[in-house]
Design a protein around this motif. Structure first.
Motif, PDB file in Angstrom:
ATOM      1  N   ARG A 295     -15.263 -11.080   2.118  1.00 55.28           N
ATOM      2  CA  ARG A 295     -15.724 -12.401   1.943  1.00 55.28           C
ATOM      3  C   ARG A 295     -14.437 -13.326   2.242  1.00 55.28           C
ATOM      4  O   ARG A 295     -14.457 -14.336   3.148  1.00 55.28           O
ATOM      5  CB  ARG A 295     -16.198 -12.875   0.591  1.00 55.28           C
ATOM      6  CG  ARG A 295     -16.639 -14.009   0.621  1.00 55.28           C
ATOM      7  CD  ARG A 295     -16.991 -14.472  -0.890  1.00 55.28           C
ATOM      8  NE  ARG A 295     -17.961 -13.564  -1.603  1.00 55.28           N
ATOM      9  CZ  ARG A 295     -18.219 -13.725  -2.816  1.00 55.28           C
ATOM     10  NH1 ARG A 295     -17.735 -14.842  -3.457  1.00 55.28           N
ATOM     11  NH2 ARG A 295     -19.259 -12.978  -3.496  1.00 55.28           N
ATOM     12  N   GLU A 296     -13.247 -12.766   1.672  1.00 56.05           N
ATOM     13  CA  GLU A 296     -12.044 -13.732   1.719  1.00 56.05           C
ATOM     14  C   GLU A 296     -11.779 -13.536   3.136  1.00 56.05           C
ATOM     15  O   GLU A 296     -11.157 -14.589   3.925  1.00 56.05           O
ATOM     16  CB  GLU A 296     -11.159 -13.322   0.857  1.00 56.05           C
ATOM     17  CG  GLU A 296     -11.331 -13.874  -0.669  1.00 56.05           C
ATOM     18  CD  GLU A 296     -11.539 -15.060  -0.892  1.00 56.05           C
ATOM     19  OE1 GLU A 296     -11.066 -15.878  -0.119  1.00 56.05           O
ATOM     20  OE2 GLU A 296     -12.307 -15.554  -1.496  1.00 56.05           O
ATOM     21  N   GLY A 297     -11.581 -12.310   3.714  1.00 54.76           N
ATOM     22  CA  GLY A 297     -11.209 -12.016   5.026  1.00 54.76           C
ATOM     23  C   GLY A 297     -11.922 -12.859   6.138  1.00 54.76           C
ATOM     24  O   GLY A 297     -11.467 -13.385   7.189  1.00 54.76           O
ATOM     25  N   THR A 298     -13.102 -12.875   6.113  1.00 51.59           N
ATOM     26  CA  THR A 298     -14.085 -13.488   6.913  1.00 51.59           C
ATOM     27  C   THR A 298     -13.935 -15.056   6.875  1.00 51.59           C
ATOM     28  O   THR A 298     -13.688 -15.662   8.047  1.00 51.59           O
ATOM     29  CB  THR A 298     -15.821 -13.050   6.707  1.00 51.59           C
ATOM     30  OG1 THR A 298     -15.848 -11.606   6.892  1.00 51.59           O
ATOM     31  CG2 THR A 298     -16.467 -13.705   7.746  1.00 51.59           C
ATOM     32  N   HIS A 304      -9.308 -20.242  10.340  1.00 53.24           N
ATOM     33  CA  HIS A 304      -8.080 -20.502  10.928  1.00 53.24           C
ATOM     34  C   HIS A 304      -7.969 -19.670  12.229  1.00 53.24           C
ATOM     35  O   HIS A 304      -7.010 -19.896  13.123  1.00 53.24           O
ATOM     36  CB  HIS A 304      -7.057 -19.988   9.955  1.00 53.24           C
ATOM     37  CG  HIS A 304      -6.808 -20.736   8.712  1.00 53.24           C
ATOM     38  ND1 HIS A 304      -6.912 -22.070   8.256  1.00 53.24           N
ATOM     39  CD2 HIS A 304      -7.428 -20.114   7.319  1.00 53.24           C
ATOM     40  CE1 HIS A 304      -7.059 -22.188   7.288  1.00 53.24           C
ATOM     41  NE2 HIS A 304      -7.489 -21.277   6.358  1.00 53.24           N
ATOM     42  N   ALA A 305      -8.788 -18.496  12.469  1.00 51.32           N
ATOM     43  CA  ALA A 305      -8.300 -17.789  13.756  1.00 51.32           C
ATOM     44  C   ALA A 305      -8.482 -18.313  14.936  1.00 51.32           C
ATOM     45  O   ALA A 305      -7.893 -17.805  16.113  1.00 51.32           O
ATOM     46  CB  ALA A 305      -9.076 -16.311  13.342  1.00 51.32           C
ATOM     47  N   ARG A 309     -13.911 -12.569  18.494  1.00 46.21           N
ATOM     48  CA  ARG A 309     -14.144 -11.233  18.274  1.00 46.21           C
ATOM     49  C   ARG A 309     -13.534 -10.920  16.856  1.00 46.21           C
ATOM     50  O   ARG A 309     -12.280 -11.318  16.673  1.00 46.21           O
ATOM     51  CB  ARG A 309     -13.950 -10.274  19.361  1.00 46.21           C
ATOM     52  CG  ARG A 309     -14.279  -8.750  18.990  1.00 46.21           C
ATOM     53  CD  ARG A 309     -13.807  -7.666  20.025  1.00 46.21           C
ATOM     54  NE  ARG A 309     -14.377  -6.479  19.961  1.00 46.21           N
ATOM     55  CZ  ARG A 309     -15.440  -5.883  20.186  1.00 46.21           C
ATOM     56  NH1 ARG A 309     -16.304  -6.572  20.891  1.00 46.21           N
ATOM     57  NH2 ARG A 309     -15.772  -4.612  19.993  1.00 46.21           N
ATOM     58  N   CYS A 310     -14.325 -10.103  15.984  1.00 43.34           N
ATOM     59  CA  CYS A 310     -13.738  -9.844  14.728  1.00 43.34           C
ATOM     60  C   CYS A 310     -14.268  -8.302  14.186  1.00 43.34           C
ATOM     61  O   CYS A 310     -15.540  -8.169  14.549  1.00 43.34           O
ATOM     62  CB  CYS A 310     -13.982 -10.777  13.513  1.00 43.34           C
ATOM     63  SG  CYS A 310     -13.449 -10.371  11.879  1.00 43.34           S
ATOM     64  N   MET A 326      -9.587  -7.339  11.671  1.00 45.60           N
ATOM     65  CA  MET A 326      -9.010  -7.808  12.907  1.00 45.60           C
ATOM     66  C   MET A 326      -9.444  -8.725  13.543  1.00 45.60           C
ATOM     67  O   MET A 326     -10.829  -8.373  13.927  1.00 45.60           O
ATOM     68  CB  MET A 326      -8.351  -6.658  13.485  1.00 45.60           C
ATOM     69  CG  MET A 326      -7.573  -5.409  12.666  1.00 45.60           C
ATOM     70  SD  MET A 326      -7.552  -3.792  13.311  1.00 45.60           S
ATOM     71  CE  MET A 326      -9.569  -3.145  13.160  1.00 45.60           C
ATOM     72  N   ASP A 327      -8.881  -9.689  14.005  1.00 43.05           N
ATOM     73  CA  ASP A 327      -9.627 -10.699  14.875  1.00 43.05           C
ATOM     74  C   ASP A 327      -8.550 -10.776  16.128  1.00 43.05           C
ATOM     75  O   ASP A 327      -7.512 -10.368  16.041  1.00 43.05           O
ATOM     76  CB  ASP A 327      -9.760 -11.974  14.258  1.00 43.05           C
ATOM     77  CG  ASP A 327      -8.526 -12.762  13.832  1.00 43.05           C
ATOM     78  OD1 ASP A 327      -7.609 -12.956  14.683  1.00 43.05           O
ATOM     79  OD2 ASP A 327      -8.081 -12.756  12.618  1.00 43.05           O
ATOM     80  N   ASP A 328      -9.037 -11.414  17.131  1.00 40.29           N
ATOM     81  CA  ASP A 328      -8.467 -11.559  18.536  1.00 40.29           C
ATOM     82  C   ASP A 328      -7.905 -13.220  18.536  1.00 40.29           C
ATOM     83  O   ASP A 328      -7.860 -13.572  19.742  1.00 40.29           O
ATOM     84  CB  ASP A 328      -9.165 -11.039  19.770  1.00 40.29           C
ATOM     85  CG  ASP A 328     -10.446 -11.915  19.814  1.00 40.29           C
ATOM     86  OD1 ASP A 328     -10.933 -12.582  18.947  1.00 40.29           O
ATOM     87  OD2 ASP A 328     -11.175 -11.804  20.995  1.00 40.29           O
ATOM     88  N   GLY A 329      -7.843 -13.817  17.437  1.00 40.86           N
ATOM     89  CA  GLY A 329      -7.601 -15.149  17.388  1.00 40.86           C
ATOM     90  C   GLY A 329      -6.322 -15.393  18.340  1.00 40.86           C
ATOM     91  O   GLY A 329      -5.290 -14.741  18.404  1.00 40.86           O
TER      92      GLY A 329
END
Length: 377
Positions: A295-298, A304-305, A309-310, A326-329
């Motif tokens: 929940r916090e990571g999402t 912010h990201a 894609r996540c 992991m995201d590609d922000g």
């Protein structure tokens, strides 16, 4: 549940969408009357006519396959791009080889660009098809009026279908948002029930326990009354324990629930989720802890990201439980540890685990939570 598996009364929603697309494009195929007329009237003869007919058949098959390829208006499936490339090649090649009657084929390519690609890339495709129409028209010495009309069709149809695609994307986002609102409303109702259950029934049972203890001390001279009072106290304590366990179950979201919620939230924010789970199911403590971490990571990714894609990966081998988000922000602001992630870090450390936060290996940010199973137990 992914969009490709949602059922309706007549089949899947994807099947229904394909039928609607097929019905819509059947009207647009009328523009193929111009190349067909060249073949039928004998304007194109001999071997060239055979190749023209084969090219037209190949274009129609490729065009229909591209239109009916699975997609969700946000991102086409990987199979769509090869089909799109083949259709564009056939359209441009036919216009170059067979002449003015075939200049309508790049118009079809424009429609595909507008319905499949994001607006910016679709705009570049429209300009490319406009250049093809003008260039092929000049190459085959077509009159300026014909070239101007076809060029106008390329631009107007391209802009029109970009608008259609954006409308469908917004409609899908609205449906996702409505589903998320309904899910949050259900979650709030569960919390309300848990709070009321704890405040009302928990208080009453606690009072019964206290009164039973007091009555037990006052009835020490009567063994029968003392036994009955002790039974009342025992039942009340058991009921109080069960109420607290029920309240805990209402308030705590499991990892599978949080993963489903993460998929919904990410898709509603325009981020494509990829969830992988390997190993055996997590024990109760780790399940709740990792649910909190998801929940916090999402939330961090959505706020912010600025990602497209996540990836969320959960691994448990009986000794260690690992969660990676992991995201590609492409966010330019430096990474900051907010209160949510700070609280998560403290909870994980309290369970004997570690949290790693920082830039990803290639792009974006990475959250990694590792908790030894023994320490958590």
């Amino acid at each position: 549940m992914s969009w490709t598996h949602r059922m309706t009364f007549g089949g899947t929603r994807e099947d229904s969408s394909r039928y609607r697309r097929l019905f819509g494009i059947s009207f647009g195929l009328i523009y193929l009357v111009f190349p067909v007329a060249e073949i039928v009237s004998g304007e194109v003869t001999g071997t060239k006519a055979v190749w023209a007919a084969l090219s037209l058949i190949a274009f129609v098959v490729s065009y229909l396959a591209t239109v009916l390829s699975p997609r969700n208006f946000r991102e086409p499936s990987p199979s769509t791009y090869p089909l799109l490339a083949l259709t564009i090649t056939l359209a441009v090649g036919s216009a170059l080889v067979f002449g003015s009657g075939w200049l309508s084929l790049p118009v079809y390519a424009t429609v595909l660009f507008s319905m499949i690609l994001p607006p910016r890339r679709a705009g570049l495709g429209i300009l490319a098809m406009l250049a093809v129409v003008v260039g092929c028209g000049l190459l085959h010495d077509d009159d300026g009026t014909t070239i101007a009309i076809l060029g106008l069709q390329v631009v107007t149809l391209g802009v029109l279908f970009i608008g259609v695609r954006n409308t469908r994307v917004l409609a899908q986002q609205l449906r996702d948002a409505q589903g998320e609102v309904a899910r949050l409303a259900a979650a709030d109702e569960r919390l309300r029930i848990a709070r009321d259950l704890h405040d009302l029934l928990g208080h009453s049972l606690s009072l019964i326990v206290l009164k039973s203890e007091l009555a037990g001390r006052l009835a020490e001279d009567s063994p029968r009354a003392l036994k009955e009072i002790q039974d009342i106290e025992s039942v009340a304590r058991q009921a109080l324990t069960e109420v607290r366990e029920a309240v805990t179950g209402y308030r705590q979201r499991s990892l599978p629930e949080e993963l489903d919620n993460a998929r919904s939230v990410l898709r509603a924010a325009g981020v494509e989720p990829l969830v992988r789970i390997s190993g055996t199911p997590l024990p109760g403590l780790l399940d709740g802890l990792f649910g909190w971490a998801v929940r916090e990571g999402t939330t961090n990714v959505v706020r912010h990201a600025r990602a497209r894609r996540c990836e969320i990966e959960v691994t448990y081998d009986g000794e260690h439980a690992i969660l990676e988000i992991m995201d590609d922000g492409q966010g330019k602001e430096p990474f900051r540890l907010g209160s949510g992630l700070q609280g998560l870090t403290e909870r994980v450390r309290g369970a004997g685990g570690t949290v790693e936060l920082g830039p990803g290996a290639r792009a974006g940010f990475r959250l990694r939570v590792l908790v030894p199973a023994g320490a958590a137990a």
